[in-house]
Design a protein around this motif. Structure first.
Motif, mmCIF file in Angstrom:
data_model
loop_
_atom_site.group_PDB
_atom_site.id
_atom_site.type_symbol
_atom_site.label_atom_id
_atom_site.label_comp_id
_atom_site.label_asym_id
_atom_site.label_seq_id
_atom_site.Cartn_x
_atom_site.Cartn_y
_atom_site.Cartn_z
ATOM 1 N N GLN A 36 0.791 -1.180 0.150
ATOM 2 C CA GLN A 36 0.017 -0.050 -0.288
ATOM 3 C C GLN A 36 0.880 1.075 0.164
ATOM 4 O O GLN A 36 2.078 1.187 -0.177
ATOM 5 C CB GLN A 36 -1.126 -0.049 1.209
ATOM 6 C CG GLN A 36 -1.757 -1.297 1.225
ATOM 7 C CD GLN A 36 -2.894 -1.264 2.214
ATOM 8 O OE1 GLN A 36 -3.064 -0.355 3.245
ATOM 9 N NE2 GLN A 36 -4.005 -1.848 1.771
ATOM 10 N N HIS A 37 0.053 2.486 -0.094
ATOM 11 C CA HIS A 37 0.841 3.735 0.177
ATOM 12 C C HIS A 37 0.128 4.803 0.602
ATOM 13 O O HIS A 37 -1.214 4.480 0.877
ATOM 14 C CB HIS A 37 1.481 3.828 -1.294
ATOM 15 C CG HIS A 37 0.696 3.662 -2.461
ATOM 16 N ND1 HIS A 37 -0.179 4.618 -2.662
ATOM 17 C CD2 HIS A 37 0.549 2.709 -3.360
ATOM 18 C CE1 HIS A 37 -0.839 4.141 -3.625
ATOM 19 N NE2 HIS A 37 -0.697 3.004 -4.185
ATOM 20 N N SER A 40 -3.413 4.825 -1.391
ATOM 21 C CA SER A 40 -4.299 3.572 -1.187
ATOM 22 C C SER A 40 -5.767 3.792 -0.465
ATOM 23 O O SER A 40 -5.763 4.536 0.512
ATOM 24 C CB SER A 40 -3.772 2.366 -0.454
ATOM 25 O OG SER A 40 -2.518 2.091 -0.996
ATOM 26 N N PRO A 41 -6.677 3.409 -1.250
ATOM 27 C CA PRO A 41 -8.144 3.592 -0.642
ATOM 28 C C PRO A 41 -8.269 3.517 1.044
ATOM 29 O O PRO A 41 -8.924 4.073 1.578
ATOM 30 C CB PRO A 41 -9.073 2.929 -1.303
ATOM 31 C CG PRO A 41 -8.246 2.626 -2.873
ATOM 32 C CD PRO A 41 -6.826 2.612 -2.606
ATOM 33 N N GLY A 42 -7.894 2.195 1.132
ATOM 34 C CA GLY A 42 -7.999 1.742 2.676
ATOM 35 C C GLY A 42 -7.402 2.718 3.773
ATOM 36 O O GLY A 42 -7.869 2.923 4.633
ATOM 37 N N LEU A 43 -6.038 3.003 3.234
ATOM 38 C CA LEU A 43 -5.252 4.123 4.187
ATOM 39 C C LEU A 43 -5.845 5.369 4.140
ATOM 40 O O LEU A 43 -6.149 5.946 5.423
ATOM 41 C CB LEU A 43 -3.845 4.281 3.632
ATOM 42 C CG LEU A 43 -2.975 5.144 4.692
ATOM 43 C CD1 LEU A 43 -1.887 4.463 5.410
ATOM 44 C CD2 LEU A 43 -2.684 6.285 3.687
ATOM 45 N N LEU A 44 -6.484 5.932 2.984
ATOM 46 C CA LEU A 44 -7.124 7.040 2.971
ATOM 47 C C LEU A 44 -8.430 7.075 3.943
ATOM 48 O O LEU A 44 -8.768 8.109 4.719
ATOM 49 C CB LEU A 44 -7.600 7.496 1.607
ATOM 50 C CG LEU A 44 -6.617 7.859 0.455
ATOM 51 C CD1 LEU A 44 -6.824 8.209 -0.792
ATOM 52 C CD2 LEU A 44 -5.801 9.091 1.139
ATOM 53 N N ALA A 45 -9.158 5.901 3.856
ATOM 54 C CA ALA A 45 -10.606 5.921 4.613
ATOM 55 C C ALA A 45 -9.983 5.805 5.899
ATOM 56 O O ALA A 45 -10.914 6.444 6.776
ATOM 57 C CB ALA A 45 -11.131 4.688 4.124
ATOM 58 N N GLN A 46 -9.176 5.126 6.412
ATOM 59 C CA GLN A 46 -8.756 4.879 7.928
ATOM 60 C C GLN A 46 -8.185 6.560 8.190
ATOM 61 O O GLN A 46 -8.797 6.823 9.305
ATOM 62 C CB GLN A 46 -7.794 3.962 8.047
ATOM 63 C CG GLN A 46 -7.799 3.773 9.479
ATOM 64 C CD GLN A 46 -6.764 2.654 9.912
ATOM 65 O OE1 GLN A 46 -6.009 2.237 9.216
ATOM 66 N NE2 GLN A 46 -6.340 2.576 11.242
ATOM 67 N N PRO A 64 9.628 3.047 2.335
ATOM 68 C CA PRO A 64 10.597 2.689 1.283
ATOM 69 C C PRO A 64 10.268 1.814 0.337
ATOM 70 O O PRO A 64 9.699 0.580 0.940
ATOM 71 C CB PRO A 64 11.820 2.467 2.276
ATOM 72 C CG PRO A 64 11.620 3.108 3.536
ATOM 73 C CD PRO A 64 10.165 3.032 3.830
ATOM 74 N N GLY A 65 10.263 1.867 -1.037
ATOM 75 C CA GLY A 65 9.975 0.718 -1.816
ATOM 76 C C GLY A 65 8.367 0.962 -2.285
ATOM 77 O O GLY A 65 7.933 -0.038 -2.634
ATOM 78 N N HIS A 66 7.759 1.689 -1.638
ATOM 79 C CA HIS A 66 6.248 1.610 -1.805
ATOM 80 C C HIS A 66 5.759 3.121 -2.480
ATOM 81 O O HIS A 66 6.286 4.177 -2.398
ATOM 82 C CB HIS A 66 5.451 1.371 -0.427
ATOM 83 C CG HIS A 66 5.772 0.111 -0.012
ATOM 84 N ND1 HIS A 66 6.871 -0.276 0.643
ATOM 85 C CD2 HIS A 66 4.485 -0.989 -0.038
ATOM 86 C CE1 HIS A 66 6.665 -1.843 0.879
ATOM 87 N NE2 HIS A 66 5.376 -2.038 0.419
ATOM 88 N N GLY A 67 4.790 3.114 -3.032
ATOM 89 C CA GLY A 67 4.060 4.228 -3.507
ATOM 90 C C GLY A 67 4.795 5.013 -4.635
ATOM 91 O O GLY A 67 5.538 4.310 -5.585
ATOM 92 N N ASP A 68 5.038 6.264 -4.328
ATOM 93 C CA ASP A 68 6.236 7.063 -5.126
ATOM 94 C C ASP A 68 7.637 6.528 -5.133
ATOM 95 O O ASP A 68 8.411 6.921 -5.700
ATOM 96 C CB ASP A 68 5.913 8.517 -5.076
ATOM 97 C CG ASP A 68 4.631 8.935 -5.444
ATOM 98 O OD1 ASP A 68 3.893 8.085 -6.223
ATOM 99 O OD2 ASP A 68 3.985 10.178 -5.203
ATOM 100 N N SER A 134 1.136 -5.273 10.405
ATOM 101 C CA SER A 134 2.133 -5.895 9.043
ATOM 102 C C SER A 134 3.158 -5.045 8.973
ATOM 103 O O SER A 134 3.808 -4.891 9.936
ATOM 104 C CB SER A 134 0.980 -6.019 7.999
ATOM 105 O OG SER A 134 1.422 -7.206 7.263
ATOM 106 N N LEU A 135 3.567 -4.810 7.442
ATOM 107 C CA LEU A 135 4.526 -3.822 7.275
ATOM 108 C C LEU A 135 4.693 -2.791 8.171
ATOM 109 O O LEU A 135 5.676 -2.221 8.548
ATOM 110 C CB LEU A 135 4.490 -3.338 5.864
ATOM 111 C CG LEU A 135 5.526 -2.602 5.506
ATOM 112 C CD1 LEU A 135 7.080 -2.974 5.724
ATOM 113 C CD2 LEU A 135 5.337 -1.875 4.204
ATOM 114 N N GLY A 136 3.298 -2.201 8.611
ATOM 115 C CA GLY A 136 3.566 -1.083 9.519
ATOM 116 C C GLY A 136 3.924 -1.318 10.990
ATOM 117 O O GLY A 136 4.488 -0.499 11.463
ATOM 118 N N SER A 137 3.881 -2.659 11.319
ATOM 119 C CA SER A 137 4.318 -2.901 12.471
ATOM 120 C C SER A 137 5.886 -3.353 12.378
ATOM 121 O O SER A 137 6.687 -3.037 13.408
ATOM 122 C CB SER A 137 3.679 -4.188 12.988
ATOM 123 O OG SER A 137 2.684 -3.875 13.966
ATOM 124 N N SER A 138 6.311 -3.771 11.213
ATOM 125 C CA SER A 138 7.637 -3.882 11.115
ATOM 126 C C SER A 138 8.435 -2.791 11.143
ATOM 127 O O SER A 138 9.681 -2.915 11.631
ATOM 128 C CB SER A 138 8.006 -4.680 9.773
ATOM 129 O OG SER A 138 7.542 -6.109 9.356
#
Lengths: 234, 234
Positions: A36-37, A40-46, A64-68, A134-138
């Motif tokens: 995600q980035h 992402s619709p999920g991140l925007l909604a949250q 890093p490595g995500h989105g732009d 997930s990655l957010g917890s890494s």
């Protein structure tokens, strides 16, 4: 609520501010999951839910490595983990965690720089919480261990691999989410990470379902957890 | 709120009713823990909280061998389990669970008779939930499996021993509380019981601390869980 995109060096980010906060306002650092980035619709909604319904300031950045900040090397590394998992029949989560760990050092630096910059972008200051699964917890486990401005954290969908050592340095209140039938992550690994947090106040919430099936009620409950702790430390 | 003591056959009980419910009102069957009874301060405080602050009708009865139904044989059996645990160094929970199982068949019968009688004692009817930890779950798991009037249950501080088979017949929403450093109960046993519930909707909440150290925030959260589900089934 206002939504303002910014770029800090090479880090694209977004800052949401509640309507007319009139002074200091608790801030949630919202880290997205793998793949995600910040668009992402999920991140925007949250983010809009946390800012609009709960009155938090919310900041998100591309990992890093995500989105732009896409990098073919990262996608290749994850694809190799998934192929390996398909061959061995073992869950890919521990291998993904090793790939994520390679991003986390940079991401911790990015988040700390973002936190330094947010006052100049319109946030008037206040207590700071972290939210990332997930990655957010890494990223969030080593970030919360390193960053004294973070006073409460929502973490989960992550296991002991590459994270247990940092978890032993986390002392703030933690809400930790586990999916009981997570096919990416061995249950034992998730329970061991919860065990490792040094926090006196920590709660594990486990629900049936796979990695991406966290129930909506846990999202609401985690938002109340952050509101309670950030208000307390205000 | 009114508080009315009753005796049903040889079962002493209490019914709390919220002030002027004006019709049907959700009922919580509140089962006490081992060694407690319907005059224990902890049970009274919790019943008054559920009735006074949450507007539930609440019913409690003395478990077999407890309160006005004391039996020396039960105390002897528990003392033998504790002596055995002191010798082997193994947690006494699984042994206590076997003793509790000896009470549960009678207790399930008692609760079903109580539920039959409550309308004649002043409860105007409505959806029914169950709340019982530790001994309360030794009774509550088979009761919830057997009693179709119960549509949501707060359970916990209990393990797989003597309960896993009944748990596989529980299909209503369950909130399940685990104390992460419970010295009575092996953690694995508690996780295995959570695993066994057939409910599509079930949440495990684990917090640091010993058997008797369930945090107040979980009590409030469990009351909201019951309110949500009993209102839904109303």
């Amino acid at each position: 609520m206002t939504e303002r995109r910014f770029v800090l060096g090479d880090i694209p980010g977004v800052l949401w501010l509640p309507e007319d906060p009139g002074g200091q306002v608790p801030l949630v650092l919202l880290a997205h999951g793998g793949g995600q980035h910040t668009r992402s619709p999920g991140l925007l909604a949250q983010a809009r839910h946390l800012a609009g319904d709960h009155g938090f300031a919310v900041a998100a950045i591309d990992a890093p490595g995500h989105g732009d900040r896409r990098r073919p090397g990262l996608i290749d590394a994850l694809a190799a983990v998934l192929r390996e998992s398909a061959v061995t029949g073992e869950p890919p989560g521990p291998g993904i965690a090793q790939v994520n760990a390679g991003l986390a050092a940079q991401a911790v630096h990015d988040w700390r720089a973002t936190l330094d910059a947010l006052p100049s972008l319109g946030w008037a200051g206040g207590p700071v919480g972290f939210w990332g699964l997930s990655l957010g917890s890494s990223i969030g486990v080593p970030l919360t261990a390193a960053e004294p401005r973070i006073t409460a954290a929502v973490l989960g969908l992550a296991g002991r691999e590459a994270l247990a050592e940092a978890a032993r340095r986390v002392t703030v209140p933690v809400r930790f989410l586990v999916q009981w039938h997570d096919r990416l992550l061995p249950r034992e690994s998730a329970l061991a990470l919860f065990d490792a947090f040094a926090s006196l106040e920590k709660s594990l919430h486990a629900n049936p379902g796979d990695h991406h099936e966290v129930p909506e009620s846990e999202v609401d409950s985690a938002a109340r957890f952050l509101a309670r702790h950030l208000r307390r430390s205000a």
